[in-house]
Design an enzyme around this catalytic site. Structure first.
Site, PDB file in Angstrom:
ATOM      1  N   ASP A 120      50.826  24.492  28.259  1.00  0.00           N
ATOM      2  CA  ASP A 120      51.058  25.594  27.335  1.00  0.00           C
ATOM      3  C   ASP A 120      50.944  24.995  25.938  1.00  0.00           C
ATOM      4  O   ASP A 120      51.800  24.199  25.527  1.00  0.00           O
ATOM      5  CB  ASP A 120      52.446  26.199  27.564  1.00  0.00           C
ATOM      6  CG  ASP A 120      52.723  27.360  26.616  1.00  0.00           C
ATOM      7  OD1 ASP A 120      52.021  27.488  25.595  1.00  0.00           O
ATOM      8  OD2 ASP A 120      53.660  28.133  26.896  1.00  0.00           O
ATOM      9  N   VAL A 121      49.900  25.361  25.213  1.00  0.00           N
ATOM     10  CA  VAL A 121      49.604  24.686  23.932  1.00  0.00           C
ATOM     11  C   VAL A 121      50.685  24.895  22.878  1.00  0.00           C
ATOM     12  O   VAL A 121      50.697  24.203  21.866  1.00  0.00           O
ATOM     13  CB  VAL A 121      48.233  25.118  23.358  1.00  0.00           C
ATOM     14  CG1 VAL A 121      47.096  24.715  24.275  1.00  0.00           C
ATOM     15  CG2 VAL A 121      48.203  26.616  23.045  1.00  0.00           C
TER      16      VAL A 121
ATOM     17  N   THR B 202      33.784  37.876  26.548  1.00  0.00           N
ATOM     18  CA  THR B 202      34.806  37.195  27.359  1.00  0.00           C
ATOM     19  C   THR B 202      35.922  38.209  27.643  1.00  0.00           C
ATOM     20  O   THR B 202      35.980  39.267  26.999  1.00  0.00           O
ATOM     21  CB  THR B 202      35.439  35.995  26.613  1.00  0.00           C
ATOM     22  OG1 THR B 202      36.317  36.511  25.615  1.00  0.00           O
ATOM     23  CG2 THR B 202      34.405  35.074  25.984  1.00  0.00           C
TER      24      THR B 202
ATOM     25  N   TYR C 132      45.437  37.898  13.203  1.00  0.00           N
ATOM     26  CA  TYR C 132      44.400  37.055  13.839  1.00  0.00           C
ATOM     27  C   TYR C 132      43.569  36.388  12.746  1.00  0.00           C
ATOM     28  O   TYR C 132      43.281  35.192  12.802  1.00  0.00           O
ATOM     29  CB  TYR C 132      43.522  37.929  14.741  1.00  0.00           C
ATOM     30  CG  TYR C 132      42.448  37.187  15.507  1.00  0.00           C
ATOM     31  CD1 TYR C 132      42.769  36.419  16.619  1.00  0.00           C
ATOM     32  CD2 TYR C 132      41.105  37.274  15.131  1.00  0.00           C
ATOM     33  CE1 TYR C 132      41.777  35.744  17.341  1.00  0.00           C
ATOM     34  CE2 TYR C 132      40.110  36.612  15.841  1.00  0.00           C
ATOM     35  CZ  TYR C 132      40.457  35.843  16.946  1.00  0.00           C
ATOM     36  OH  TYR C 132      39.479  35.181  17.654  1.00  0.00           O
TER      37      TYR C 132
ATOM     38  N   ASP D  76      45.120  24.519  30.735  1.00  0.00           N
ATOM     39  CA  ASP D  76      45.381  25.945  30.556  1.00  0.00           C
ATOM     40  C   ASP D  76      46.798  26.212  31.045  1.00  0.00           C
ATOM     41  O   ASP D  76      47.320  25.500  31.903  1.00  0.00           O
ATOM     42  CB  ASP D  76      44.370  26.778  31.355  1.00  0.00           C
ATOM     43  CG  ASP D  76      44.151  28.166  30.792  1.00  0.00           C
ATOM     44  OD1 ASP D  76      43.063  28.418  30.232  1.00  0.00           O
ATOM     45  OD2 ASP D  76      45.076  29.002  30.903  1.00  0.00           O
TER      46      ASP D  76
ATOM     47  N   ASN E  70      40.894  25.154  21.956  1.00  0.00           N
ATOM     48  CA  ASN E  70      40.200  26.436  22.050  1.00  0.00           C
ATOM     49  C   ASN E  70      41.102  27.605  22.437  1.00  0.00           C
ATOM     50  O   ASN E  70      40.787  28.747  22.114  1.00  0.00           O
ATOM     51  CB  ASN E  70      39.054  26.271  23.066  1.00  0.00           C
ATOM     52  CG  ASN E  70      38.524  27.579  23.555  1.00  0.00           C
ATOM     53  OD1 ASN E  70      37.806  28.263  22.840  1.00  0.00           O
ATOM     54  ND2 ASN E  70      38.894  27.960  24.777  1.00  0.00           N
TER      55      ASN E  70
ATOM     56  N   LYS F  53      43.053  32.287  12.126  1.00  0.00           N
ATOM     57  CA  LYS F  53      41.745  31.627  12.227  1.00  0.00           C
ATOM     58  C   LYS F  53      41.342  30.984  10.893  1.00  0.00           C
ATOM     59  O   LYS F  53      40.637  29.975  10.879  1.00  0.00           O
ATOM     60  CB  LYS F  53      40.694  32.628  12.732  1.00  0.00           C
ATOM     61  CG  LYS F  53      40.952  33.076  14.179  1.00  0.00           C
ATOM     62  CD  LYS F  53      40.999  31.894  15.147  1.00  0.00           C
ATOM     63  CE  LYS F  53      41.165  32.278  16.594  1.00  0.00           C
ATOM     64  NZ  LYS F  53      41.195  31.120  17.495  1.00  0.00           N
TER      65      LYS F  53
HETATM   66  N1  LIG Z   1      35.786  36.466  22.566  1.00  0.00           N
HETATM   67  C1  LIG Z   1      35.505  36.564  21.271  1.00  0.00           C
HETATM   68  O1  LIG Z   1      34.884  37.545  20.802  1.00  0.00           O
HETATM   69  C2  LIG Z   1      35.923  35.460  20.337  1.00  0.00           C
HETATM   70  C3  LIG Z   1      35.299  35.394  19.076  1.00  0.00           C
HETATM   71  C4  LIG Z   1      35.687  34.369  18.198  1.00  0.00           C
HETATM   72  C5  LIG Z   1      36.656  33.463  18.564  1.00  0.00           C
HETATM   73  N2  LIG Z   1      37.238  33.577  19.797  1.00  0.00           N
HETATM   74  C6  LIG Z   1      38.245  32.567  20.134  1.00  0.00           C
HETATM   75  O2  LIG Z   1      37.789  31.843  21.251  1.00  0.00           O
HETATM   76  C7  LIG Z   1      38.911  31.239  21.917  1.00  0.00           C
HETATM   77  C8  LIG Z   1      38.784  31.472  23.418  1.00  0.00           C
HETATM   78  O3  LIG Z   1      38.855  32.865  23.639  1.00  0.00           O
HETATM   79  P1  LIG Z   1      38.057  33.597  24.805  1.00  0.00           P
HETATM   80  O4  LIG Z   1      37.318  34.714  24.177  1.00  0.00           O
HETATM   81  O5  LIG Z   1      37.349  32.622  25.649  1.00  0.00           O
HETATM   82  O6  LIG Z   1      39.324  34.243  25.565  1.00  0.00           O
HETATM   83  P2  LIG Z   1      39.803  34.244  27.087  1.00  0.00           P
HETATM   84  O7  LIG Z   1      40.932  35.219  27.092  1.00  0.00           O
HETATM   85  O8  LIG Z   1      38.642  34.441  28.004  1.00  0.00           O
HETATM   86  O9  LIG Z   1      40.355  32.760  27.336  1.00  0.00           O
HETATM   87  C9  LIG Z   1      41.510  32.283  26.719  1.00  0.00           C
HETATM   88  C10 LIG Z   1      42.124  31.222  27.616  1.00  0.00           C
HETATM   89  O10 LIG Z   1      43.222  30.643  26.887  1.00  0.00           O
HETATM   90  C11 LIG Z   1      44.315  30.487  27.791  1.00  0.00           C
HETATM   91  N3  LIG Z   1      45.568  30.478  27.051  1.00  0.00           N
HETATM   92  C12 LIG Z   1      46.143  31.494  26.364  1.00  0.00           C
HETATM   93  N4  LIG Z   1      47.322  31.099  25.861  1.00  0.00           N
HETATM   94  C13 LIG Z   1      47.484  29.800  26.204  1.00  0.00           C
HETATM   95  C14 LIG Z   1      48.508  28.839  25.970  1.00  0.00           C
HETATM   96  N5  LIG Z   1      49.626  29.169  25.305  1.00  0.00           N
HETATM   97  N6  LIG Z   1      48.335  27.579  26.451  1.00  0.00           N
HETATM   98  C15 LIG Z   1      47.227  27.252  27.156  1.00  0.00           C
HETATM   99  N7  LIG Z   1      46.243  28.134  27.427  1.00  0.00           N
HETATM  100  C16 LIG Z   1      46.369  29.395  26.956  1.00  0.00           C
HETATM  101  C17 LIG Z   1      44.206  31.682  28.736  1.00  0.00           C
HETATM  102  O11 LIG Z   1      44.927  31.452  29.952  1.00  0.00           O
HETATM  103  C18 LIG Z   1      42.692  31.756  28.930  1.00  0.00           C
HETATM  104  O12 LIG Z   1      42.278  30.917  30.003  1.00  0.00           O
HETATM  105  C19 LIG Z   1      40.155  31.849  21.264  1.00  0.00           C
HETATM  106  O13 LIG Z   1      40.673  30.923  20.318  1.00  0.00           O
HETATM  107  C20 LIG Z   1      39.602  33.077  20.542  1.00  0.00           C
HETATM  108  O14 LIG Z   1      40.391  33.444  19.438  1.00  0.00           O
HETATM  109  C21 LIG Z   1      36.889  34.524  20.694  1.00  0.00           C
END
Ligand SMILES: NC(=O)c1ccc[n+]([C@@H]2O[C@H](COP(=O)([O-])OP(=O)(O)OC[C@H]3O[C@@H](n4cnc5c(N)ncnc54)[C@H](O)[C@@H]3O)[C@@H](O)[C@H]2O)c1
Length: 265
Positions: free
Chosen positions: A60-61, A188, A153, A39, A87, A157
């Site tokens: 940092d991805v 989340t 977004y 992360d 992710n 995706k």
């Molecule tokens: N929450 C939802 O409703 C939902 C639904 C569908 C898909 N998603 C996807 O699920 C994935 C995870 O999201 P989440 O809901 O757990 O969000 P979250 O905000 O709880 O977690 C995201 C994490 O990614 C990290 N991050 C962000 N940018 C980064 C970078 N450049 N390098 C490394 N780490 C980085 C953040 O520090 C955080 O720990 C995302 O791809 C999101 O698009 C979420």
């Protein structure tokens, strides 16, 4: 065929400090994997790793150099990498196309698309060095459906699903499977203020643990190239893509230009 054994495998999870990534780290660790939380948020990443008995690597991805360093470090410290969960992701916060700044566009493309492409490019040779492995990327229902409140977004995706489906056939020969997981709305921190609005409207939210279970299902699966729909209250199911019509005259496209979904209805 026996399901893929997770016990003892090394798993790297991006965005592992929060939400779906954190839940996936916990589930993978529970199944016996040696987990590396990756992360960009070092404080949260170290805390998560400490809670889970995992390791942390700052990543940092969006940086291909950072990916090269992180993969080399984990290979050196853990002997290799077997499972990658790409992710980390963000949304734009609902920016319409007219309001979208260049900075907001570059940021989301860098995290949601570059982050997955650079991650796959860095991890796949590592998985191959282990004689095979598993890659899963987080897309979204917005990878299969248009989300009018966040078109960019949606675009990112959709890109993840196209990448996964196009990579899958060639990776199979190396013993590597790749899947996209496509969750609906999940409780989340990403939801921010929308959570209260959704709950007031009676919208059921997934728990991050539900999505983590689907990720483990992707890892266990012997199929490849699937986009798994994850909805509240339902079992994850691979989305059935329709075949795209070929050219008139029954001409068969050459190898490498064929629609993998053609003929599946
Ligand atoms: N929450 C939802 O409703 C939902 C639904 C569908 C898909 N998603 C996807 O699920 C994935 C995870 O999201 P989440 O809901 O757990 O969000 P979250 O905000 O709880 O977690 C995201 C994490 O990614 C990290 N991050 C962000 N940018 C980064 C970078 N450049 N390098 C490394 N780490 C980085 C953040 O520090 C955080 O720990 C995302 O791809 C999101 O698009 C979420």
């Amino acid at each position: 065929m026996a399901p893929y054994p997770i016990d003892g495998k090394v798993a790297l999870v991006t965005g592992g400090a929060s939400g779906i990534g954190y839940a996936a780290c916990r589930a993978l660790a529970g199944a016996g994997a040696r987990v590396v939380v990756a992360d960009r948020d070092a404080a949260a990443g170290r805390r998560a790793a400490g809670e889970l008995g995992a390791d942390y690597v700052e990543l940092d991805v969006t940086s291909s150099d950072a990916w090269t360093r992180a993969v080399a470090m984990v290979e050196a410290s853990h002997g290799g990498i077997d499972i990658g969960f790409l992710n980390a992701g963000v949304d734009t916060g609902g920016a319409g196309i007219a309001d979208l700044t260049d900075e907001a566009y570059r940021r989301i493309m860098a995290i949601n698309v570059d982050g997955v492409v650079f991650g796959a490019r860095a991890l796949l040779p590592a998985l191959a060095r282990r004689g095979g492995g598993r890659l899963v990327a987080t897309s979204s229902l917005a990878g299969l459906l248009p989300l009018p409140r966040d078109p960019i977004y949606t675009a990112t995706k959709h890109a993840v699903i196209g990448l996964v489906r196009a990579l899958a056939p060639d990776l199979a020969a190396q013993g590597i499977t790749i899947h996209a997981v496509c969750p609906g709305l999940t409780d989340t921190p990403l939801l921010g203020g929308a959570k209260a609005v959704l709950e007031a409207a009676g919208m059921p939210l997934l728990r991050a643990d539900d999505v983590a279970a689907a990720v483990l299902g992707c890892v266990a699966s012997e199929e490849t190239g699937c986009a798994w729909v994850v909805q509240a209250g339902r079992e994850p199911v691979p989305y059935a893509f329709r075949g795209v019509p070929g050219p008139a005259g029954g001409v068969r496209p050459p190898e490498g230009f064929r629609d993998p979904a053609a003929g599946r209805g």
